[in-house]
Design a protein around this motif. Structure first.
Motif, PDB file in Angstrom:
ATOM      1  N   GLN A   1       3.417 156.432 -40.158  1.00 19.43           N
ATOM      2  CA  GLN A   1       3.679 154.994 -40.132  1.00 19.43           C
ATOM      3  C   GLN A   1       2.543 154.230 -39.458  1.00 19.43           C
ATOM      4  O   GLN A   1       2.177 153.130 -39.889  1.00 19.43           O
ATOM      5  CB  GLN A   1       5.013 154.738 -39.425  1.00 19.43           C
ATOM      6  CG  GLN A   1       6.206 155.219 -40.240  1.00 19.43           C
ATOM      7  CD  GLN A   1       7.507 155.218 -39.450  1.00 19.43           C
ATOM      8  OE1 GLN A   1       7.540 155.605 -38.285  1.00 19.43           O
ATOM      9  NE2 GLN A   1       8.579 154.778 -40.079  1.00 19.43           N
ATOM     10  N   MET A   2       1.965 154.816 -38.409  1.00 16.38           N
ATOM     11  CA  MET A   2       0.838 154.174 -37.741  1.00 16.38           C
ATOM     12  C   MET A   2      -0.386 154.146 -38.649  1.00 16.38           C
ATOM     13  O   MET A   2      -1.103 153.147 -38.718  1.00 16.38           O
ATOM     14  CB  MET A   2       0.522 154.900 -36.426  1.00 16.38           C
ATOM     15  CG  MET A   2      -0.663 154.297 -35.665  1.00 16.38           C
ATOM     16  SD  MET A   2      -0.472 152.510 -35.340  1.00 16.38           S
ATOM     17  CE  MET A   2       0.996 152.522 -34.308  1.00 16.38           C
ATOM     18  N   GLN A   3      -0.628 155.237 -39.357  1.00 17.44           N
ATOM     19  CA  GLN A   3      -1.764 155.274 -40.273  1.00 17.44           C
ATOM     20  C   GLN A   3      -1.583 154.257 -41.396  1.00 17.44           C
ATOM     21  O   GLN A   3      -2.553 153.633 -41.842  1.00 17.44           O
ATOM     22  CB  GLN A   3      -1.927 156.679 -40.857  1.00 17.44           C
ATOM     23  CG  GLN A   3      -3.189 156.844 -41.716  1.00 17.44           C
ATOM     24  CD  GLN A   3      -4.462 156.576 -40.947  1.00 17.44           C
ATOM     25  OE1 GLN A   3      -4.782 157.294 -40.004  1.00 17.44           O
ATOM     26  NE2 GLN A   3      -5.196 155.535 -41.335  1.00 17.44           N
TER      27      GLN A   3
ATOM     28  N   GLY B   1       3.804 145.409 -31.401  1.00 18.94           N
ATOM     29  CA  GLY B   1       4.438 145.397 -32.718  1.00 18.94           C
ATOM     30  C   GLY B   1       5.411 144.253 -32.876  1.00 18.94           C
ATOM     31  O   GLY B   1       5.469 143.601 -33.925  1.00 18.94           O
ATOM     32  N   THR B   2       6.177 143.975 -31.825  1.00 19.28           N
ATOM     33  CA  THR B   2       7.160 142.896 -31.862  1.00 19.28           C
ATOM     34  C   THR B   2       6.472 141.544 -32.007  1.00 19.28           C
ATOM     35  O   THR B   2       6.871 140.710 -32.837  1.00 19.28           O
ATOM     36  CB  THR B   2       8.019 142.923 -30.582  1.00 19.28           C
ATOM     37  OG1 THR B   2       8.593 144.229 -30.436  1.00 19.28           O
ATOM     38  CG2 THR B   2       9.131 141.901 -30.647  1.00 19.28           C
ATOM     39  N   LEU B   3       5.425 141.308 -31.218  1.00 18.05           N
ATOM     40  CA  LEU B   3       4.711 140.029 -31.269  1.00 18.05           C
ATOM     41  C   LEU B   3       3.932 139.869 -32.568  1.00 18.05           C
ATOM     42  O   LEU B   3       3.868 138.775 -33.134  1.00 18.05           O
ATOM     43  CB  LEU B   3       3.767 139.911 -30.072  1.00 18.05           C
ATOM     44  CG  LEU B   3       4.435 139.669 -28.707  1.00 18.05           C
ATOM     45  CD1 LEU B   3       3.388 139.714 -27.595  1.00 18.05           C
ATOM     46  CD2 LEU B   3       5.154 138.328 -28.688  1.00 18.05           C
ATOM     47  N   LEU B   4       3.329 140.953 -33.038  1.00 19.28           N
ATOM     48  CA  LEU B   4       2.555 140.866 -34.271  1.00 19.28           C
ATOM     49  C   LEU B   4       3.465 140.590 -35.458  1.00 19.28           C
ATOM     50  O   LEU B   4       3.107 139.818 -36.355  1.00 19.28           O
ATOM     51  CB  LEU B   4       1.777 142.163 -34.493  1.00 19.28           C
ATOM     52  CG  LEU B   4       0.822 142.180 -35.698  1.00 19.28           C
ATOM     53  CD1 LEU B   4      -0.115 140.980 -35.665  1.00 19.28           C
ATOM     54  CD2 LEU B   4       0.029 143.478 -35.724  1.00 19.28           C
ATOM     55  N   LYS B   5       4.637 141.189 -35.465  1.00 19.03           N
ATOM     56  CA  LYS B   5       5.594 140.910 -36.539  1.00 19.03           C
ATOM     57  C   LYS B   5       5.980 139.434 -36.529  1.00 19.03           C
ATOM     58  O   LYS B   5       6.047 138.780 -37.580  1.00 19.03           O
ATOM     59  CB  LYS B   5       6.828 141.802 -36.366  1.00 19.03           C
ATOM     60  CG  LYS B   5       7.776 141.800 -37.566  1.00 19.03           C
ATOM     61  CD  LYS B   5       8.888 140.810 -37.399  1.00 19.03           C
ATOM     62  CE  LYS B   5       9.848 140.853 -38.576  1.00 19.03           C
ATOM     63  NZ  LYS B   5      10.900 139.816 -38.477  1.00 19.03           N
ATOM     64  N   GLU B   6       6.223 138.876 -35.345  1.00 18.94           N
ATOM     65  CA  GLU B   6       6.550 137.450 -35.232  1.00 18.94           C
ATOM     66  C   GLU B   6       5.391 136.587 -35.721  1.00 18.94           C
ATOM     67  O   GLU B   6       5.590 135.593 -36.426  1.00 18.94           O
ATOM     68  CB  GLU B   6       6.897 137.104 -33.783  1.00 18.94           C
ATOM     69  CG  GLU B   6       8.208 137.706 -33.294  1.00 18.94           C
ATOM     70  CD  GLU B   6       8.488 137.377 -31.833  1.00 18.94           C
ATOM     71  OE1 GLU B   6       7.614 136.749 -31.178  1.00 18.94           O
ATOM     72  OE2 GLU B   6       9.567 137.739 -31.340  1.00 18.94           O
TER      73      GLU B   6
ATOM     74  N   LEU C   1       4.184 149.931 -25.247  1.00 16.51           N
ATOM     75  CA  LEU C   1       3.069 149.228 -25.887  1.00 16.51           C
ATOM     76  C   LEU C   1       3.524 148.479 -27.132  1.00 16.51           C
ATOM     77  O   LEU C   1       3.228 147.285 -27.282  1.00 16.51           O
ATOM     78  CB  LEU C   1       1.970 150.230 -26.260  1.00 16.51           C
ATOM     79  CG  LEU C   1       0.864 149.711 -27.192  1.00 16.51           C
ATOM     80  CD1 LEU C   1       0.079 148.588 -26.528  1.00 16.51           C
ATOM     81  CD2 LEU C   1      -0.058 150.855 -27.620  1.00 16.51           C
ATOM     82  N   PHE C   2       4.233 149.157 -28.036  1.00 16.55           N
ATOM     83  CA  PHE C   2       4.544 148.562 -29.336  1.00 16.55           C
ATOM     84  C   PHE C   2       5.855 147.777 -29.357  1.00 16.55           C
ATOM     85  O   PHE C   2       5.923 146.699 -29.948  1.00 16.55           O
ATOM     86  CB  PHE C   2       4.574 149.648 -30.413  1.00 16.55           C
ATOM     87  CG  PHE C   2       3.209 150.098 -30.823  1.00 16.55           C
ATOM     88  CD1 PHE C   2       2.452 149.359 -31.707  1.00 16.55           C
ATOM     89  CD2 PHE C   2       2.669 151.268 -30.307  1.00 16.55           C
ATOM     90  CE1 PHE C   2       1.184 149.771 -32.090  1.00 16.55           C
ATOM     91  CE2 PHE C   2       1.409 151.689 -30.675  1.00 16.55           C
ATOM     92  CZ  PHE C   2       0.648 150.945 -31.563  1.00 16.55           C
TER      93      PHE C   2
ATOM     94  N   ILE D   1       4.145 146.902 -40.048  1.00 15.07           N
ATOM     95  CA  ILE D   1       4.355 146.786 -38.596  1.00 15.07           C
ATOM     96  C   ILE D   1       5.835 146.792 -38.238  1.00 15.07           C
ATOM     97  O   ILE D   1       6.202 147.000 -37.071  1.00 15.07           O
ATOM     98  CB  ILE D   1       3.680 145.499 -38.044  1.00 15.07           C
ATOM     99  CG1 ILE D   1       3.494 145.586 -36.521  1.00 15.07           C
ATOM    100  CG2 ILE D   1       4.496 144.269 -38.413  1.00 15.07           C
ATOM    101  CD1 ILE D   1       2.619 146.714 -36.064  1.00 15.07           C
ATOM    102  N   LYS D   2       6.712 146.624 -39.216  1.00 14.46           N
ATOM    103  CA  LYS D   2       8.147 146.539 -38.920  1.00 14.46           C
ATOM    104  C   LYS D   2       8.708 147.755 -38.183  1.00 14.46           C
ATOM    105  O   LYS D   2       9.557 147.599 -37.305  1.00 14.46           O
ATOM    106  CB  LYS D   2       8.944 146.277 -40.203  1.00 14.46           C
ATOM    107  CG  LYS D   2       8.855 144.836 -40.671  1.00 14.46           C
ATOM    108  CD  LYS D   2       9.690 144.599 -41.923  1.00 14.46           C
ATOM    109  CE  LYS D   2       9.634 143.134 -42.341  1.00 14.46           C
ATOM    110  NZ  LYS D   2      10.426 142.874 -43.565  1.00 14.46           N
TER     111      LYS D   2
END
Length: 448
Positions: A267-269, A367-372, A356-357, A64-65
């Motif tokens: 990268q998404m896959q 992506g930012t929130l999921l990484k956190e 979105l990401f 996800i980075k």
């Protein structure tokens, strides 16, 4: 007849031996100690399973980075750039791809920067190790007295000074020179050599005038044009708009920098693959009656936290989700990617994908929130950290309880062994006492 008296007979004490005690101890150990050992074995298996889950979480974090607004040490999936070059007069590099400007950059090199280099007249091996004794050698105002100094000693003394280096170089079978160089390239670093020793060694012709035959390289600046702008600098590398340009030779080279979105789908896959692997592993443990995972709700919470972020709404107006861009739910609960729909968004709505990401500092994207979220799982108080701490605590408690049970069992059978020893002595005494009676009975019966 004699064997049946009080159930005693010869050697009855031998039945109370260590083998009997070990059998009794082994039987009791199965119910007192082995249950703890079984539980500890289960924790060992549990730790292995949990380590696999942690690995999958780490892999998902790495995946996800590229979709994190604050990606560290690189660029996001939407900021990749590629370049095509022509010519070999320069090489191009970029420390920060984000700072690169799109478009052509043309570089024309007309002169390379170089050092100032002088060589002395030649001298033999015999001379090399004798004292020079030619007075003072003055380099850029620094005075070096050659009295009682060999060439090697003089070279060491010169090198110790800032801005210059010296070395005795063998240039023939019995031929040497003292080579003096400026430490750096460029006109500002040129060397001025004078003095009596300078004339004697051949750097100058009369102590001040340069001996052109021995001035083998002249200090020069790099002279180049970058998109028509002239650069006259001491080093052979310059940085323009984040592009590091290193000159190699005279000539013209160009570079064309363009945005590169060709890796976004890959990268998404990769992210989807790592997500599906984690979900499959957690499900296989959470819904398996034979799983050694003790707290199945905790590992389900790992996926639940991820899903909460993954299936949320994002964007300035909260109107964007993964389902708008070709990411779909699969029948097994995982994700799949509609490549056609996703690539169309990459080509036509890259801003929407970024919204979105990545989001913004004020309104973070998926992506930012999921990484956190994935990061926080490993921190103190996070679900991974808490579970690992719990396993360690349970393992310690079980080891302590097993040790206590083992100690109690050992003490019990040490006491029993002592008691059996006493009983054996008593039985032996009783057997000895009855031996006389047995003889009388045998004698009385033999007469009949």
């Amino acid at each position: 007849m004699a064997e049946g008296i009080l159930g005693l007979g010869s050697g009855q004490a031998s039945a109370l031996n260590s083998d009997l005690i070990e059998k009794l101890k082994t039987a009791e150990r199965k119910s007192t100690v082995e249950p703890y050992e079984t539980k500890l074995e289960n924790i060992t298996t549990e730790k292995e399973v949990f380590a696999n889950i942690e690995t999958k979480v780490s892999e998902l974090l790495e995946a996800i980075k590229p979709f994190d607004l604050f990606v560290s040490g690189g660029v996001t999936a939407f900021e990749q750039k590629s370049a095509t070059t022509s010519g070999d007069s320069v090489t191009f590099d970029a420390a920060d791809v984000k700072s690169l400007n799109k478009g052509f950059t043309s570089v024309e090199v007309t002169q390379l920067a170089q050092k100032d280099v002088y060589q002395s007249n030649t001298f033999t091996a015999a001379t090399k190790d004798t004292a020079i004794n030619q007075g003072d050698l003055i380099i850029n105002g620094q005075t070096f007295d050659t009295t009682n100094k060999t060439y090697e000693q003089l070279a060491t003394e010169i090198t110790a000074k800032t801005g210059m280096n010296a070395a005795v170089e063998q240039v023939g079978s019995d031929s040497y020179r003292l080579v003096i160089k400026s430490e750096d390239t460029g006109i500002d670093n040129k060397l001025t050599i004078s003095g009596a020793a300078s004339q004697a060694l051949g750097y100058t012709t009369d102590g001040t005038v340069i001996n052109s035959a021995n001035h083998i390289l002249e200090a020069k600046n790099l002279i180049a044009k970058v998109d028509g702008v002239t650069y006259d600098v001491a080093l052979n590398n310059i940085t323009v708009d984040g592009l590091k340009i290193t000159a190699n030779k005279e000539g013209t080279s160009t570079i064309n920098v363009v945005e590169d979105t060709t890796q976004v789908e890959t990268q998404m896959q990769n992210f989807i693959t790592k997500y599906n692997e984690l979900v499959a592993l957690v499900d296989s443990e959470a819904y398996n009656a034979d799983s050694k995972i003790a707290d199945k709700s905790a590992i389900r919470d790992i996926v639940n936290q991820i899903k909460t972020k993954l299936f949320g709404s994002y964007g300035e107006n909260g109107d964007k989700s993964v389902f708008n861009f070709g990411i779909e739910l699969a029948k097994d609960g995982g994700l799949s990617l509609d490549s056609t729909k996703f690539n169309k968004a990459v080509q036509e709505d890259i801003i929407g994908l970024k919204d979105l990401f990545l989001g913004s500092a004020e309104n973070k994207g998926l992506g930012t929130l999921l990484k956190e979220t994935l990061d926080e799982m490993k921190f103190s108080g996070g679900v991974l950290n808490t579970y690992e701490t719990s396993m360690t605590s349970r393992e310690k408690t079980l080891n302590d309880e097993k040790d206590k049970a083992e100690e109690a069992l050992n003490k019990k059978y040490e006491l029993l062994a002592s008691q059996f020893s006493s009983y054996g002595a008593i039985i032996n005494q009783m057997e000895a006492s009855f031996s006389g009676l047995k003889m009388l009975i045998q004698q009385s019966t033999s007469g009949n």
